[in-house]
Design an enzyme around this catalytic site. Structure first.
Site, PDB file in Angstrom:
ATOM      1  N   ASP A   1       0.822  -1.221   0.000  1.00  0.00           N
ATOM      2  CA  ASP A   1       0.000   0.000   0.000  1.00  0.00           C
ATOM      3  C   ASP A   1       0.850   1.262   0.000  1.00  0.00           C
ATOM      4  O   ASP A   1       0.625   2.179  -0.788  1.00  0.00           O
ATOM      5  CB  ASP A   1      -0.912   0.070   1.239  1.00  0.00           C
TER       6      ASP A   1
ATOM      7  N   ASP B   1      -7.457   3.901  12.654  1.00  0.00           N
ATOM      8  CA  ASP B   1      -6.139   4.520  12.509  1.00  0.00           C
ATOM      9  C   ASP B   1      -6.174   5.854  11.766  1.00  0.00           C
ATOM     10  O   ASP B   1      -5.428   6.772  12.079  1.00  0.00           O
ATOM     11  CB  ASP B   1      -5.177   3.544  11.818  1.00  0.00           C
TER      12      ASP B   1
ATOM     13  N   SER C   1      -3.567  -8.305   7.424  1.00  0.00           N
ATOM     14  CA  SER C   1      -3.096  -6.936   7.613  1.00  0.00           C
ATOM     15  C   SER C   1      -2.532  -6.862   9.032  1.00  0.00           C
ATOM     16  O   SER C   1      -3.249  -7.084  10.007  1.00  0.00           O
ATOM     17  CB  SER C   1      -4.268  -5.977   7.439  1.00  0.00           C
TER      18      SER C   1
HETATM   19  N1  ARG Z   1      -8.197  -2.582  15.819  1.00  0.00           N
HETATM   20  C1  ARG Z   1      -6.964  -2.108  16.335  1.00  0.00           C
HETATM   21  C2  ARG Z   1      -7.003  -0.646  16.632  1.00  0.00           C
HETATM   22  O1  ARG Z   1      -7.868   0.025  16.140  1.00  0.00           O
HETATM   23  C3  ARG Z   1      -5.800  -2.480  15.474  1.00  0.00           C
HETATM   24  C4  ARG Z   1      -5.739  -1.905  14.091  1.00  0.00           C
HETATM   25  C5  ARG Z   1      -4.497  -2.422  13.462  1.00  0.00           C
HETATM   26  N2  ARG Z   1      -4.306  -2.186  12.088  1.00  0.00           N
HETATM   27  C6  ARG Z   1      -3.911  -3.130  11.234  1.00  0.00           C
HETATM   28  N3  ARG Z   1      -3.544  -2.761  10.067  1.00  0.00           N
HETATM   29  N4  ARG Z   1      -3.876  -4.403  11.533  1.00  0.00           N
HETATM   30  O2  ARG Z   1      -6.186  -0.148  17.358  1.00  0.00           O
END
Ligand code: ARG
Length: 405
Positions: free
Chosen positions: A15, A124, A177
């Protein structure tokens, strides 16, 4: 005047690599990549050449592990953050530091924009954007999010990379991911998206499957000074090193796996797995020490603080006045958090088997049922007489029939 440059958060993955070209094409900006090392794993050696091949003007790599431990992990440990009783928030505390570095590097290069690879449906993006907007409030930076703006599927991304002649190792077989740092891993996607399906073994990277864990337990001792871990098995050590060591030891015993269906800030539920072996052990040890040194009122209040702090961190409000206020409470609550905790790691379990502190409120003389007992038993009757007074009065005056109704 800011230059037409965007500083892009860069992991070296598919990405972010195609984002370099995408930004150049769609915004006409030059791209400087920024890789922020929060620990927990190695970036590939050819990171820089990969970014340059994809068209980056420059490549910045920052090791921020110490800052991460001191300013993000330690406060969140002291606050006891854990989201929805399961998730120790490794990703959530990593994002604000990455955002901070994006802003710093953007100012350093006099760039117009910063960019990140978040999609439009995760937490995120909220953490990045909120932190960036807050930290650059006096001199706003443009925010570019190629994955959110272009919403390319993984297959479209692969086609894009092929067109550019970019070959990334592992793209074909990589399925999950993953976000990884010193404090833990978050793994999403593929089979994990069905809450009925047991997470496959290959989803886990740093914790052993229960069947493969050693048949003998490991005993470890963690020392704390005012809430900060400062010793492992009697040896004085940096908190950073303690985390690294415990990730290996506890991971070997299969400690710190969590399967979680969680409520995202953007309104959807997601199902993912987490691995946080070191963080799990340290949190457990910390909480056991709190049981010795905080009284009942303090520990009830601390629970409320933890719950507020956890939501705040999860929701991307790290850089807020409220967090500073809560940190001040936690600092004060850690004043006597000095002592040692003994932990047994065995077959994915992490049990606290002993704790001591020079400031412990536990009194053997008062607690024992042996002949050493110094508790004033005869005071109890008078205490209960007054303690039960309000309910006795109420019983007489108002409540008559709740048992017969
Ligand atoms: N759900 C978690 C959070 O919002 C982890 C997100 C992690 N991202 C990923 N690309 N796996 O903090």
């Amino acid at each position: 005047m800011a230059k037409d440059i965007a500083v892009l958060a860069y992991s070296g993955g598919l990405d972010s690599t195609i984002s370099i070209d995408w930004i150049k094409e769609n915004y006409g900006y030059e791209v400087i990549t920024l890789t922020v090392d929060l620990g927990g794993g190695q970036f590939s050696d050819d990171l820089e050449s990969r970014a340059k091949k994809a068209g980056a003007l420059d490549c910045v790599i920052l090791d921020v592990k110490n800052e991460f431990v001191k300013d993000f992990i330690l406060p969140s440990l002291k606050a006891g953050v854990i989201y929805e009783n399961n998730y120790l928030l490794a990703t959530s505390i990593g994002r604000p530091l990455m955002a901070k570095k994006l802003v710093e590097v953007a100012y350093k290069y006099n760039a117009r924009a910063v960019a990140h690879g978040c999609t439009g449906k995760g937490n995120d993006q909220v953490r990045f954007d909120t932190a960036i907007k807050t930290l650059s409030a006096n001199e706003p930076l443009e925010i570019i999010a190629p994955a959110r703006e272009a919403s390319l599927t993984r297959d479209q991304e692969k086609e894009y990379a092929e067109k550019l002649g970019i070959k990334l190792p592992g793209v074909e077989e990589r399925v999950y991911s993953i976000d990884r740092n010193l404090w833990g891993l978050a793994i999403e996607g593929e089979d994990l998206e069905d809450p009925w399906v047991e997470p496959p073994e290959d989803a886990y990277l740093i914790t052993k499957n229960l069947e493969d864990t050693p048949n003998d337990p490991a005993y470890i001792e963690i020392g704390f000074k005012e809430g900060m871990p400062n010793k492992l098995n009697g040896e004085t050590m940096d908190f950073l090193e303690i985390i690294e060591k415990l990730n290996l030891i506890a991971g070997d015993h299969g400690v710190g796996r969590v399967v979680h269906v969680e409520n995202r800030l953007v309104g959807i539920k997601s199902r993912e797995v987490y691995e946080a072996p070191g963080a799990t052990v340290i949190h457990n040890a910390f909480q056991s020490l709190e049981k010795l040194v905080l009284n009942r009122d303090q520990s009830r209040m601390k629970n409320m603080i933890s719950s507020n702090y956890s939501d705040l961190v999860y929701d991307g409000r790290w850089f807020s006045g409220l967090r500073e206020n809560l940190d001040a409470y936690c600092k004060s609550s850690c004043r006597y958090m000095t002592g040692e905790v003994r932990i047994k790691l065995y077959k994915s379990k992490c049990d606290v088997v002993g704790a001591k502190s020079p400031y412990s409120l536990y009194s053997y003389d008062l607690a024992t049922y042996s002949n050493d007992d110094k508790f004033k038993h005869d005071s109890a009757e008078g205490f209960i007489d007054i303690y039960s007074l309000p309910s006795r009065i109420q019983r007489k005056q108002q409540i008559h029939d709740e048992l017969t109704d």
